[in-house]
Write a protein that holds these residues in place. Structure first.
Motif, PDB file in Angstrom:
ATOM      1  N   ALA A 185     113.794 -12.274  55.198  1.00 16.04           N
ATOM      2  CA  ALA A 185     112.653 -12.145  54.291  1.00 16.04           C
ATOM      3  C   ALA A 185     113.117 -11.727  52.903  1.00 16.04           C
ATOM      4  CB  ALA A 185     111.665 -11.119  54.836  1.00 16.04           C
ATOM      5  N   ILE A 186     112.543 -12.367  51.894  1.00 15.10           N
ATOM      6  CA  ILE A 186     112.831 -12.049  50.497  1.00 15.10           C
ATOM      7  C   ILE A 186     111.620 -11.347  49.912  1.00 15.10           C
ATOM      8  CG2 ILE A 186     113.310 -13.016  48.209  1.00 15.10           C
ATOM      9  CD1 ILE A 186     114.652 -15.394  49.711  1.00 15.10           C
ATOM     10  N   GLY A 187     111.795 -10.113  49.460  1.00 16.36           N
ATOM     11  CA  GLY A 187     110.724  -9.376  48.791  1.00 16.36           C
ATOM     12  C   GLY A 187     110.743  -9.731  47.310  1.00 16.36           C
ATOM     13  N   LEU A 188     109.939 -10.698  46.934  1.00 19.33           N
ATOM     14  CA  LEU A 188     109.982 -11.212  45.561  1.00 19.33           C
ATOM     15  C   LEU A 188     109.462 -10.203  44.547  1.00 19.33           C
ATOM     16  CD1 LEU A 188     108.743 -14.920  45.348  1.00 19.33           C
ATOM     17  CD2 LEU A 188     111.030 -14.037  44.882  1.00 19.33           C
ATOM     18  N   ARG A 189     110.125 -10.142  43.396  1.00 23.10           N
ATOM     19  CA  ARG A 189     109.547  -9.536  42.202  1.00 23.10           C
ATOM     20  C   ARG A 189     109.533 -10.617  41.138  1.00 23.10           C
ATOM     21  NH1 ARG A 189     110.754  -8.147  36.391  1.00 23.10           N
ATOM     22  NH2 ARG A 189     108.571  -7.709  35.920  1.00 23.10           N
TER      23      ARG A 189
ATOM     24  N   TRP B 173     114.137 -24.957  49.380  1.00 20.37           N
ATOM     25  CA  TRP B 173     115.410 -24.220  49.377  1.00 20.37           C
ATOM     26  C   TRP B 173     115.379 -23.102  50.423  1.00 20.37           C
ATOM     27  CZ3 TRP B 173     116.544 -19.075  48.451  1.00 20.37           C
ATOM     28  CH2 TRP B 173     117.912 -18.754  48.331  1.00 20.37           C
ATOM     29  N   MET B 174     114.263 -22.359  50.477  1.00 23.58           N
ATOM     30  CA  MET B 174     114.163 -21.280  51.459  1.00 23.58           C
ATOM     31  C   MET B 174     114.245 -21.813  52.884  1.00 23.58           C
ATOM     32  SD  MET B 174     111.597 -18.324  50.175  1.00 23.58           S
ATOM     33  CE  MET B 174     110.162 -19.361  50.256  1.00 23.58           C
ATOM     34  N   ALA B 175     113.614 -22.941  53.131  1.00 21.80           N
ATOM     35  CA  ALA B 175     113.677 -23.531  54.476  1.00 21.80           C
ATOM     36  C   ALA B 175     115.128 -23.846  54.843  1.00 21.80           C
ATOM     37  CB  ALA B 175     112.819 -24.788  54.534  1.00 21.80           C
ATOM     38  N   GLY B 176     115.891 -24.326  53.877  1.00 17.33           N
ATOM     39  CA  GLY B 176     117.290 -24.622  54.131  1.00 17.33           C
ATOM     40  C   GLY B 176     118.148 -23.391  54.341  1.00 17.33           C
ATOM     41  N   GLN B 177     117.680 -22.243  53.823  1.00 10.44           N
ATOM     42  CA  GLN B 177     118.424 -20.991  53.958  1.00 10.44           C
ATOM     43  C   GLN B 177     117.910 -20.118  55.106  1.00 10.44           C
ATOM     44  OE1 GLN B 177     121.113 -20.181  52.101  1.00 10.44           O
ATOM     45  NE2 GLN B 177     120.941 -22.157  51.072  1.00 10.44           N
ATOM     46  N   ASN B 178     116.921 -20.614  55.856  1.00  9.73           N
ATOM     47  CA  ASN B 178     116.277 -19.815  56.905  1.00  9.73           C
ATOM     48  C   ASN B 178     115.748 -18.504  56.317  1.00  9.73           C
ATOM     49  OD1 ASN B 178     115.329 -19.257  59.489  1.00  9.73           O
ATOM     50  ND2 ASN B 178     117.255 -18.336  60.172  1.00  9.73           N
ATOM     51  N   ALA B 179     115.073 -18.639  55.164  1.00  9.55           N
ATOM     52  CA  ALA B 179     114.506 -17.477  54.470  1.00  9.55           C
ATOM     53  C   ALA B 179     113.007 -17.693  54.280  1.00  9.55           C
ATOM     54  CB  ALA B 179     115.188 -17.295  53.115  1.00  9.55           C
ATOM     55  N   TYR B 180     112.283 -16.609  54.041  1.00  9.08           N
ATOM     56  CA  TYR B 180     110.836 -16.712  53.828  1.00  9.08           C
ATOM     57  C   TYR B 180     110.374 -15.554  52.948  1.00  9.08           C
ATOM     58  CZ  TYR B 180     110.244 -13.116  57.525  1.00  9.08           C
ATOM     59  OH  TYR B 180     110.287 -11.959  58.271  1.00  9.08           O
ATOM     60  N   VAL B 181     109.172 -15.690  52.411  1.00  8.85           N
ATOM     61  CA  VAL B 181     108.550 -14.666  51.571  1.00  8.85           C
ATOM     62  C   VAL B 181     107.243 -14.244  52.216  1.00  8.85           C
ATOM     63  CG1 VAL B 181     107.360 -14.262  49.357  1.00  8.85           C
ATOM     64  CG2 VAL B 181     109.585 -15.410  49.384  1.00  8.85           C
ATOM     65  N   PHE B 182     107.024 -12.937  52.311  1.00 11.61           N
ATOM     66  CA  PHE B 182     105.720 -12.456  52.775  1.00 11.61           C
ATOM     67  C   PHE B 182     105.052 -11.551  51.747  1.00 11.61           C
ATOM     68  CE2 PHE B 182     108.739  -9.290  54.464  1.00 11.61           C
ATOM     69  CZ  PHE B 182     108.162  -8.090  54.065  1.00 11.61           C
ATOM     70  N   THR B 183     105.804 -11.114  50.728  1.00  9.11           N
ATOM     71  CA  THR B 183     105.231 -10.170  49.766  1.00  9.11           C
ATOM     72  C   THR B 183     105.846 -10.357  48.395  1.00  9.11           C
ATOM     73  OG1 THR B 183     104.645  -7.841  49.416  1.00  9.11           O
ATOM     74  CG2 THR B 183     106.882  -8.285  50.178  1.00  9.11           C
TER      75      THR B 183
ATOM     76  N   ILE C 294     101.611 -15.327  59.286  1.00 10.80           N
ATOM     77  CA  ILE C 294     102.094 -14.084  58.674  1.00 10.80           C
ATOM     78  C   ILE C 294     101.191 -13.754  57.492  1.00 10.80           C
ATOM     79  CG2 ILE C 294     104.038 -12.947  57.521  1.00 10.80           C
ATOM     80  CD1 ILE C 294     105.925 -14.801  58.993  1.00 10.80           C
ATOM     81  N   GLU C 295     100.828 -12.488  57.351  1.00 11.13           N
ATOM     82  CA  GLU C 295     100.023 -12.049  56.207  1.00 11.13           C
ATOM     83  C   GLU C 295     100.811 -12.216  54.907  1.00 11.13           C
ATOM     84  OE1 GLU C 295      99.226  -7.958  56.930  1.00 11.13           O
ATOM     85  OE2 GLU C 295      98.360  -8.306  58.915  1.00 11.13           O
ATOM     86  N   GLY C 296     100.094 -12.376  53.794  1.00  8.99           N
ATOM     87  CA  GLY C 296     100.716 -12.426  52.479  1.00  8.99           C
ATOM     88  C   GLY C 296     100.172 -11.313  51.603  1.00  8.99           C
TER      89      GLY C 296
END
Length: 379
Positions: free
Chosen positions: A45-49, A70-80, A127-129
């Protein structure tokens, strides 16, 4: 990443980035290095700012779909997304400007809507956002609360509609902070009372607006996580996100402690100080130099403890006689074991890497990875 209490990320506000290009560079280098150190096999998970500039640029052209791919290719996601700092958050004097524009300004509302548009596209189904934001305003600004409340109500309506269209549960976390328009549990509860009194739809407010509980900020108020979280939850307020963070603590009657904390007086961020006196009275200073100056007065000399708003890495205690309030973060994790639905969003938020005294600095990825291990290891 998933952990026993929900989803855990670290906030990328630790990396200097003002536009989308520099934000993505920080994510694709630093954040991916942290992933490799912490959880190379699991979804990360990436906590974006995102600054207002970066958010606007990400919504331009095909930037957002490209980032999603890009995130799909890195097995990454954003929830917040951290939507507290609107503008530049590094390498300049931030201080009170972190509260500008406040929630009396339509620019703050529009920026927050953009952040939710982004997170609604990025957060995986099921997943909640969330987006976190400032507590309305800063006390020194003497803001018109009716304007703050009006814009919060408008945002709640927007989030209800966006949640339905996106099929995502979206919510805002307002983050009490010392000297904020509301800063402790009692002030937060009373603000939400007034917000609900003014809102035509109480349930909509409770669905879409909640609390971003920062462990550092509430510890600064001499509040323990168990009592404050249960009080907020007990009033039916949503705990939107929990920031795992720690403040400095010291006994200002010890000259060595005052000398040591002076090394944390730097020109970028606001370092509010809450001084507790033997009679239980809490005196509030907007910045560290004011607290140090108070030691020249008879009243100032009587304070028995200071808590200083300077985020210290969770795994790294400063040298004696300084201490930290990281026990508040431990307590929040323990409360989550007792209340399984306490909060789904957790974020490590030690943004002060660039201004830590030299003796406490490590390569930034190593610091963040060590904080993950502290959280996941139940230290």
């Amino acid at each position: 990443m998933r952990f026993p209490h929900g989803h855990l990320a670290y906030c990328t506000n630790i990396h200097p980035a003002q536009d989308w290009e520099s934000t993505f560079r920080a994510i694709s280098t630093h954040a991916m290095r942290v992933r490799d150190l912490v959880s190379p096999q699991d979804a990360f998970a990436i906590g974006l700012r995102l600054s207002a500039k970066a958010a606007s640029e990400l919504l331009t052209g095909d930037q957002l779909p490209r980032f999603k791919d890009w995130m799909a290719g890195q097995n990454a996601y954003v929830f917040t997304i951290n939507g507290f700092p609107y503008g530049n958050f590094h390498d300049t004097e931030v201080k009170r400007n972190v509260f500008r524009p406040d929630w009396t300004d339509p620019a703050r509302l529009e920026y927050t809507k953009e952040l939710f548009t982004i997170v609604s596209e990025l957060v995986p189904f099921g997943i909640e956002g969330s987006v976190s934001t400032l507590p309305g305003s800063f006390k020194e600004f003497e803001a018109d609360e009716s304007l703050i409340i009006g814009q919060f109500i408008e945002l709640a309506k927007f989030l209800d509609a966006l949640s339905e269209v996106s099929d995502r549960d979206l919510h805002l976390g307002v983050e009490p902070e010392p000297r904020g328009h509301f800063e402790n549990t009692e002030e937060t509860l009373r603000f939400f009372d007034r917000l609900l009194d003014a809102a035509p739809d109480h349930e909509q407010i409770k669905r879409r607006l909640g609390i971003n509980y920062d462990c550092c900020h509430f510890a600064l108020q001499y509040e323990d996580a168990r009592s404050s979280l249960k009080a907020l939850k007990g009033e039916g307020l949503r705990i939107s996100k929990i920031h795992l963070s720690a403040a400095l603590a010291l006994d200002p009657r010890i000259p060595e402690a005052v000398k040591a904390v002076s090394a944390f007086d730097e020109p970028v961020y606001l370092h509010q100080v809450l001084a507790r006196h033997p009679d239980g009275r809490i005196e509030r200073f907007t910045d560290l130099p004011e607290a140090i100056a108070s030691l020249q007065t008879e009243d100032g000399k009587e304070a028995e403890q200071w808590r200083v708003h300077f985020h210290i890495p969770l795994d790294a205690e400063p040298a004696e006689p300084l201490k930290t309030t990281r026990e508040n973060a431990r307590e929040a994790l323990r409360v989550a074991e007792e209340i399984p639905d306490l909060c789904q969003h957790w974020e490590i938020e030690t943004y002060t890497w660039g201004v830590l005294p030299a003796g406490m600095q490590r390569p930034v990825e190593e610091q963040i990875a060590a904080e993950y291990r502290w959280v996941l290891g139940g230290s």
